[in-house]
Design a protein around this motif. Structure first.
Motif, PDB file in Angstrom:
ATOM      1  N   PRO A   8      -5.154 -26.298 -11.288  1.00  0.00           N
ATOM      2  CA  PRO A   8      -6.419 -26.359 -11.154  1.00  0.00           C
ATOM      3  C   PRO A   8      -6.489 -26.544  -9.939  1.00  0.00           C
ATOM      4  O   PRO A   8      -6.467 -27.111  -9.006  1.00  0.00           O
ATOM      5  CB  PRO A   8      -6.856 -27.280 -12.204  1.00  0.00           C
ATOM      6  N   LYS A  80     -11.952 -17.349 -16.684  1.00  0.00           N
ATOM      7  CA  LYS A  80     -11.403 -18.469 -16.086  1.00  0.00           C
ATOM      8  C   LYS A  80     -12.389 -19.708 -15.807  1.00  0.00           C
ATOM      9  O   LYS A  80     -13.220 -19.215 -14.872  1.00  0.00           O
ATOM     10  CB  LYS A  80     -10.151 -18.456 -15.879  1.00  0.00           C
ATOM     11  N   SER A  84      -9.615 -24.461 -14.273  1.00  0.00           N
ATOM     12  CA  SER A  84      -8.736 -24.760 -15.707  1.00  0.00           C
ATOM     13  C   SER A  84      -7.183 -24.499 -15.313  1.00  0.00           C
ATOM     14  O   SER A  84      -6.879 -23.962 -14.340  1.00  0.00           O
ATOM     15  CB  SER A  84      -9.504 -23.560 -16.804  1.00  0.00           C
TER      16      SER A  84
END
Length: 96
Positions: A8, A80, A84
């Motif tokens: 991430p 997304k 993440s």
């Protein structure tokens, strides 16, 4: 190669902040430029938020207006969150 990085984005910044060092003379140069009204332009193939975070850490404050960063930006992948796993990609400066 960038596709292989699944970490991430916020974790990438944390890792870099822990492991990178600034040129020992940059801070002196930065203050000299600020005191003498000399603009600083950082032209980088890196990403602006990472460069900004590193400068803020090493200078102890956000860079002043005499410093400009021209670089790429991170963006989230479709559907997304940027923070993440596998959620970010680079938006290249010249593609904007």
């Amino acid at each position: 190669m960038l596709e292989s990085i699944k970490t991430p984005y916020d974790e990438c910044i944390e890792i870099l902040l822990k492991n990178m060092k600034l040129d020992p003379y940059f801070e002196e140069f930065y203050h000299w430029a600020e005191n003498n009204n000399v603009p600083i332009v950082i032209l980088s193939s890196g990403m602006r938020p990472i460069i900004s975070a590193l400068l803020e850490k090493f200078l102890g404050h956000k860079p002043a207006s005499h410093l400009t960063i021209i670089s790429n930006e991170p963006t989230s992948r479709d559907g997304k969150d940027i923070n993440s796993e596998g959620g970010w990609q680079i938006e290249y400066h010249d593609d904007r």
